[in-house]
Design a protein around this motif. Structure first.
Motif, mmCIF file in Angstrom:
data_model
loop_
_atom_site.group_PDB
_atom_site.id
_atom_site.type_symbol
_atom_site.label_atom_id
_atom_site.label_comp_id
_atom_site.label_asym_id
_atom_site.label_seq_id
_atom_site.Cartn_x
_atom_site.Cartn_y
_atom_site.Cartn_z
ATOM 1 N N HIS A 680 -3.657 -33.353 -22.181
ATOM 2 C CA HIS A 680 -4.665 -32.303 -22.180
ATOM 3 C C HIS A 680 -4.077 -31.087 -22.899
ATOM 4 O O HIS A 680 -3.072 -30.529 -22.470
ATOM 5 C CB HIS A 680 -5.049 -31.934 -20.751
ATOM 6 N N PHE A 681 -4.737 -30.696 -24.009
ATOM 7 C CA PHE A 681 -4.203 -29.574 -24.780
ATOM 8 C C PHE A 681 -4.328 -28.279 -23.975
ATOM 9 O O PHE A 681 -5.338 -28.002 -23.347
ATOM 10 C CB PHE A 681 -4.931 -29.405 -26.116
ATOM 11 N N GLY A 682 -3.269 -27.482 -24.031
ATOM 12 C CA GLY A 682 -3.217 -26.247 -23.269
ATOM 13 C C GLY A 682 -2.494 -26.419 -21.955
ATOM 14 O O GLY A 682 -2.024 -25.446 -21.368
ATOM 15 N N HIS A 683 -2.395 -27.652 -21.478
ATOM 16 C CA HIS A 683 -1.642 -27.934 -20.266
ATOM 17 C C HIS A 683 -0.442 -28.836 -20.589
ATOM 18 O O HIS A 683 0.704 -28.408 -20.511
ATOM 19 C CB HIS A 683 -2.541 -28.580 -19.207
ATOM 20 N N ASP A 684 -0.726 -30.087 -20.948
ATOM 21 C CA ASP A 684 0.353 -31.043 -21.207
ATOM 22 C C ASP A 684 0.997 -30.825 -22.568
ATOM 23 O O ASP A 684 2.166 -31.175 -22.764
ATOM 24 C CB ASP A 684 -0.188 -32.475 -21.132
ATOM 25 N N ILE A 685 0.242 -30.308 -23.491
ATOM 26 C CA ILE A 685 0.768 -30.087 -24.840
ATOM 27 C C ILE A 685 0.346 -28.710 -25.331
ATOM 28 O O ILE A 685 -0.818 -28.329 -25.237
ATOM 29 C CB ILE A 685 0.307 -31.196 -25.830
ATOM 30 N N THR A 686 1.321 -27.970 -25.844
ATOM 31 C CA THR A 686 1.093 -26.622 -26.346
ATOM 32 C C THR A 686 1.942 -26.435 -27.600
ATOM 33 O O THR A 686 2.708 -27.318 -27.997
ATOM 34 C CB THR A 686 1.502 -25.556 -25.316
ATOM 35 N N CYS A 687 1.859 -25.239 -28.174
ATOM 36 C CA CYS A 687 2.644 -24.949 -29.379
ATOM 37 C C CYS A 687 4.140 -24.965 -29.095
ATOM 38 O O CYS A 687 4.952 -25.031 -30.017
ATOM 39 C CB CYS A 687 2.237 -23.592 -29.957
ATOM 40 N N GLU A 688 4.493 -24.940 -27.814
ATOM 41 C CA GLU A 688 5.900 -24.923 -27.417
ATOM 42 C C GLU A 688 6.449 -26.334 -27.196
ATOM 43 O O GLU A 688 7.664 -26.522 -27.108
ATOM 44 C CB GLU A 688 6.024 -24.121 -26.118
ATOM 45 N N ASP A 689 5.582 -27.314 -27.071
ATOM 46 C CA ASP A 689 5.997 -28.679 -26.728
ATOM 47 C C ASP A 689 6.149 -29.512 -27.995
ATOM 48 O O ASP A 689 5.187 -29.676 -28.766
ATOM 49 C CB ASP A 689 4.963 -29.318 -25.793
ATOM 50 N N HIS A 690 7.336 -30.048 -28.193
ATOM 51 C CA HIS A 690 7.591 -30.850 -29.387
ATOM 52 C C HIS A 690 6.788 -32.142 -29.304
ATOM 53 O O HIS A 690 6.710 -32.786 -28.261
ATOM 54 C CB HIS A 690 9.086 -31.162 -29.507
ATOM 55 N N VAL A 691 6.213 -32.516 -30.426
ATOM 56 C CA VAL A 691 5.320 -33.672 -30.456
ATOM 57 C C VAL A 691 6.028 -34.958 -30.012
ATOM 58 O O VAL A 691 5.410 -35.829 -29.385
ATOM 59 C CB VAL A 691 4.685 -33.826 -31.861
ATOM 60 N N LEU A 692 7.312 -35.077 -30.285
ATOM 61 C CA LEU A 692 8.035 -36.278 -29.857
ATOM 62 C C LEU A 692 8.303 -36.249 -28.358
ATOM 63 O O LEU A 692 8.198 -37.276 -27.684
ATOM 64 C CB LEU A 692 9.355 -36.411 -30.623
ATOM 65 N N GLU A 693 8.635 -35.084 -27.830
ATOM 66 C CA GLU A 693 8.872 -34.991 -26.389
ATOM 67 C C GLU A 693 7.581 -35.170 -25.602
ATOM 68 O O GLU A 693 7.607 -35.574 -24.437
ATOM 69 C CB GLU A 693 9.549 -33.662 -26.061
ATOM 70 N N ALA A 694 6.459 -34.888 -26.244
ATOM 71 C CA ALA A 694 5.157 -35.117 -25.621
ATOM 72 C C ALA A 694 4.752 -36.587 -25.660
ATOM 73 O O ALA A 694 3.691 -36.952 -25.142
ATOM 74 C CB ALA A 694 4.090 -34.275 -26.318
ATOM 75 N N GLY A 695 5.591 -37.440 -26.271
ATOM 76 C CA GLY A 695 5.279 -38.861 -26.337
ATOM 77 C C GLY A 695 4.221 -39.207 -27.363
ATOM 78 O O GLY A 695 3.550 -40.229 -27.263
ATOM 79 N N LEU A 696 4.080 -38.358 -28.387
ATOM 80 C CA LEU A 696 3.029 -38.560 -29.387
ATOM 81 C C LEU A 696 3.607 -38.876 -30.766
ATOM 82 O O LEU A 696 2.948 -38.668 -31.780
ATOM 83 C CB LEU A 696 2.132 -37.318 -29.464
ATOM 84 N N GLY A 697 4.810 -39.377 -30.784
ATOM 85 C CA GLY A 697 5.423 -39.720 -32.062
ATOM 86 C C GLY A 697 4.634 -40.744 -32.861
ATOM 87 O O GLY A 697 4.674 -40.749 -34.100
ATOM 88 N N PHE A 698 3.870 -41.610 -32.154
ATOM 89 C CA PHE A 698 3.063 -42.616 -32.858
ATOM 90 C C PHE A 698 2.001 -41.977 -33.741
ATOM 91 O O PHE A 698 1.501 -42.616 -34.691
ATOM 92 C CB PHE A 698 2.385 -43.547 -31.836
ATOM 93 N N ALA A 699 1.642 -40.725 -33.468
ATOM 94 C CA ALA A 699 0.589 -40.058 -34.236
ATOM 95 C C ALA A 699 1.153 -39.257 -35.409
ATOM 96 O O ALA A 699 0.410 -38.560 -36.091
ATOM 97 C CB ALA A 699 -0.220 -39.141 -33.322
ATOM 98 N N VAL A 700 2.470 -39.347 -35.638
ATOM 99 C CA VAL A 700 3.099 -38.603 -36.725
ATOM 100 C C VAL A 700 3.651 -39.590 -37.749
ATOM 101 O O VAL A 700 4.377 -40.516 -37.395
ATOM 102 C CB VAL A 700 4.237 -37.710 -36.183
#
Length: 814
Positions: A680-700
């Motif tokens: 959920h953007f704004g909670h689980d993922i923000t401008c401070e959260d690295h995309v890989l640490e958020a588990g979203l590396g598959f989308a990069v």
């Protein structure tokens, strides 16, 4: 009077906020800073502030800013020689109801997660710390020993002196009168002094710190700053013999706060229905002014206070004060770069917490101006969230009658604003209401959050436990998981990106590969240069030169601004087309049967595989269907021209009766998405959260060159992760999770939940949160024992790095 001809930054407004911005810019080496104050420093609202300085705020970063503020006020006296009056007296909040006590206990848990010293205290301890208090009906409380109080005017003057010492120039009785614009930049500010002199300052940046004048100054600068002044009341007693230093006391159930100051007692109020002020403009002569007394308005607060603090019955009233303060539609202040202009910044609308926020807000804004990027996540207060319609004066007047009182209202989960509602409605609004929808609001949009069961009143009954919608949402959740549900997604932002360079442009802004066939849907993020997530979107290629970017409703304006600021010389136009289409999501194992019942088109995997869009006939009209899902089930989002939306709804609703189609709301969408571990953007993922640490590396896709954040992704892959976003399920099915509950790993607090909701299918509350993992494998992270602190009770939790529901995503591809 001689003012410079040029300044790197012109700050408009000399209250505590403007002084803080000047102070912090000069700390970063900005010597050519000019502050213009229309009258005298602090003469607007700063001078009469209560001076309460609390450290615990509603999120980690807001708490970080508040702690910075307290630290600054305790040290700046040594730097400048100006006494701030800061005293670390502590604060006590007491509960008169069990519901409020639950809130305070959850607040204490949050404080533990944020590293703020906190003690949960019982009635006897409250009485020991505050002997003057009537505790006969007090249930319990929370003590924050590091909170304090200070002298608001001197705090501002200390920062002003610190700014001057490093080169800033501050001009009182000098008003900014107009500006010169060149496209989306302010190039000069005209000024006029009370001594009759006037002139122009060319500038690189302008900062709106105009407080309750912020809306009007914003109009002059070409930016939207929706705020409105309200009357704020307090009394100060005559000296009370023997009264010594006491903690600040808050009794939110009676809308009151108390502060001992020089042997007197101050009683202030945040009454449930406040009084907007200055609707016809603030008088030009306003300077250190008070507003007319309204004892009738304040009397209920005072009556309760005399019972709560009996010594007030004996003490005379030395001062009855009524002064204005500025409030915003959502009770959060505005900070950051204005969306409409490239070099206009805002720090205004502090909702009566300006003194305790000023230090941190000034620091954060100065760093943002220095770097050209947010220093950390400031989504709670980012001015980009302000909606254009919110500048409407009638809207602001109605809304702020409520927001002042919300400071001390019960902060129940899912609590909705009651005033100024119904501004933005989806094409299905009335049809959903007729079928039992209970509306919530976000960014002005009315959205069906849940549907009342037969015989149930279609309104919220708030609680910290299971609320009255719990069973309704469970029913909706079950329909999505086991049959078919339909919900309205029309409020989600729709940005049309088109032009000859649209593919190149989106490949630069997005982490994923946008070089895809027409009809392909891509899940992606806008990354910043640190690899943090600025937006979480889907992008559909409509034609060779046109894409549709779908964003969360709350961030549509910010996401559009991010795109426009990165266009550069690309031949691209970004257009908001949100209101042009209604969107219905049909989701669940039987979604395909419903779609085939209303359309002659082919919805098979061969004709319309997951992640693709197609134009279809539906009923008597046409639409575009996107085969994606935010709930983890087979389904389609149906994009319908607004003029055909009513017809398509009726067509789907009537056909759906044969399949048991259930109308669902945003709460059910949230409970389903968290089971699937969708972020959920704004909670689980923000401008401070690295995309890989958020588990979203598959989308990069780092194989493509030159996209924003690519280097940061490659560096993180090389260096390894510091944190991992983990999904948790409480093993006890009873407790509820919301967010910010502490995560305990092998008995030690290591973080907090970024989001939480109930997993009706998984049979327990589900949360997500980041866990430190430096040098650890996945197996090592999962080998630990985890607990979640729920209002002071440690509850065992299962942890997973794969979605607990349908980890292979077989269902969405079915």
């Amino acid at each position: 009077m001689t003012l410079p001809k040029h300044a790197r930054a012109v700050i408009i407004g000399g209250g505590v906020i403007g002084c803080s911005v000047a102070y912090h810019l000069t700390k970063l080496g900005w010597t050519d800073v000019v502050l213009l104050e229309r009258k005298q420093l602090t003469s607007g609202t700063t001078w009469h502030a209560a001076g309460l300085i609390g450290q615990l705020r509603a999120s980690s970063n807001m708490t970080k800013l508040a702690k910075y503020t307290a630290d600054l006020y305790s040290t700046i006296e040594e730097e400048t020689g100006v006494a701030t009056g800061f005293r670390k007296v502590g604060s006590i909040s007491v509960a008169l109801t069990h519901e409020r006590h639950e809130e305070l206990r959850r607040t204490a848990a949050m404080a533990r997660a944020f590293g703020v010293p906190v003690e949960e205290i019982d009635t006897a301890e409250i009485k020991r710390k505050y002997a003057h208090l009537n505790t006969s009906d007090v249930v319990g409380g929370v003590y924050l020993p590091s909170d304090g109080q200070g002298d608001p005017a001197n705090i501002a003057l200390a920062m002003a002196k610190g700014a001057r010492q490093r080169g800033a120039q501050i001009f009182e009785r000098t008003k900014a009168t107009r500006v010169t614009r060149d496209g989306q930049r302010i190039t000069a500010v005209d000024w006029a002094s009370e001594d009759g002199s006037s002139g122009t300052i060319t500038c690189d940046h302008v900062v709106n710190c105009a407080g309750m004048w912020g809306r009007e100054v914003g109009q002059m600068l070409g930016v939207n700053v929706p705020l409105q002044a309200c009357e704020h009341f307090y009394i100060v007693s005559e000296p009370i013999p023997g009264l010594e230093a006491l903690p600040v006391l808050r009794v939110p159930d009676e809308c009151a706060y108390y502060k001992e100051d020089a042997g007197k007692m101050m009683l202030g109020a945040f009454e449930p229905k406040s009084k907007p002020w200055g609707m016809n403009g603030i008088p030009e002569t306003f300077e250190f002014d008070q507003l007319p007394e309204d004892f009738d308005h304040f009397e209920p607060i005072l009556e309760a206070a005399v019972n709560r603090m009996p010594m007030l019955a004996e003490a005379g009233i030395h001062t009855f004060f009524n002064g204005p303060e500025s409030f915003t539609p959502d009770n959060a202040y505005y900070l950051g770069q204005a969306r409409e202009m490239e070099n206009v910044w805002v720090a205004a609308g502090f909702n009566s917490i300006g003194i305790q926020s000023a230090g941190g807000a000034g620091m954060a804004l100065a760093q943002w101006m220095e770097d050209g990027a947010k220093p950390f996540d400031l989504g709670d207060v980012d001015i980009a969230r302000a909606q254009p319609f919110q500048r409407n004066r009638r809207y602001l007047k109605e809304r702020v009658t409520e927001t002042l009182g919300l400071l001390y209202a019960d902060h129940y989960p899912y609590r909705q604003k009651a005033t100024a509602r119904g501004v933005r409605r989806t094409p299905f609004h009335q049809q959903l209401l007729e079928r039992g929808a209970v509306m919530g609001e976000i960014a002005g949009w009315e959205r069906a959050n849940w549907y009342a069961n037969e015989g149930q009143s279609p309104e919220y009954a708030y609680s910290w436990k299971r609320q009255n919608f719990f069973d309704s949402v469970a029913r909706e959740h079950k329909a999505i998981r086991e049959n078919v549900g339909m919900y309205d997604m029309s409020s989600f932002g729709k940005l049309r990106v088109e032009g000859p360079d649209s593919e190149t442009f989106l490949n630069h802004v997005c982490g994923a590969d946008m070089s895809v066939p027409v009809g392909k849907i891509v899940y992606t993020q806008f990354l910043n240069t640190r690899g943090g997530i600025e937006a979480d979107v889907t992008v559909t290629r409509l034609t060779e030169t046109c894409y549709l970017v779908v964003t969360p409703a709350a961030t549509r304006a910010a996401d559009q601004t991010w795109l426009q600021r990165h266009v550069g010389d690309k031949r691209v136009i970004v257009t908001d087309v949100t209101a042009g289409e209604g969107v219905l999501a049909v989701m669940g194992p039987n979604a395909r049967q419903v779609m085939q019942a209303v359309s002659p088109d082919d919805f098979s995997n061969d004709a319309n595989p997951f992640g693709t869009a197609q134009e279809i006939e539906i009923g008597l009209g046409t639409a575009r269907v996107h085969r994606v899902s935010y709930v983890g089930e087979l389904g389609w989002e149906i994009y319908i021209p607004a003029d055909q939306a009513g017809h398509v709804f009726e067509t789907l609703w009537e056909a759906g009766q044969d399949f048991g189609l259930t109308l669902c709301g945003m709460h059910a969408m949230d409970t389903c998405r968290i089971e699937k571990a969708f972020r959920h953007f704004g909670h689980d993922i923000t401008c401070e959260d690295h995309v890989l640490e958020a588990g979203l590396g598959f989308a990069v896709k780092t194989a493509k060159p030159d996209f924003i954040g690519r280097d940061a992704v490659l560096q993180k892959r090389e260096a390894g992760l510091q944190n991992r976003l983990v999904q948790f399920r409480l093993t006890d099915p009873e407790p509820l999770l919301y967010h910010h509950e502490p995560i305990l790993r092998d008995g030690e607090i290591v973080g907090y939940l970024s989001s939480g909701a109930y997993g009706h299918h998984l049979g327990g509350a589900i949360g997500m949160g980041y866990v430190p993992c430096v040098g650890e494998t996945v197996e090592q992270v999962l080998a630990s024992t985890y607990e979640i602190d729920v209002a002071g009770v440690r509850v065992k939790a299962e942890a997973s790095l794969r979605p607990m529901y349908d980890p292979t995503s077989a269902r969405v591809r079915g």
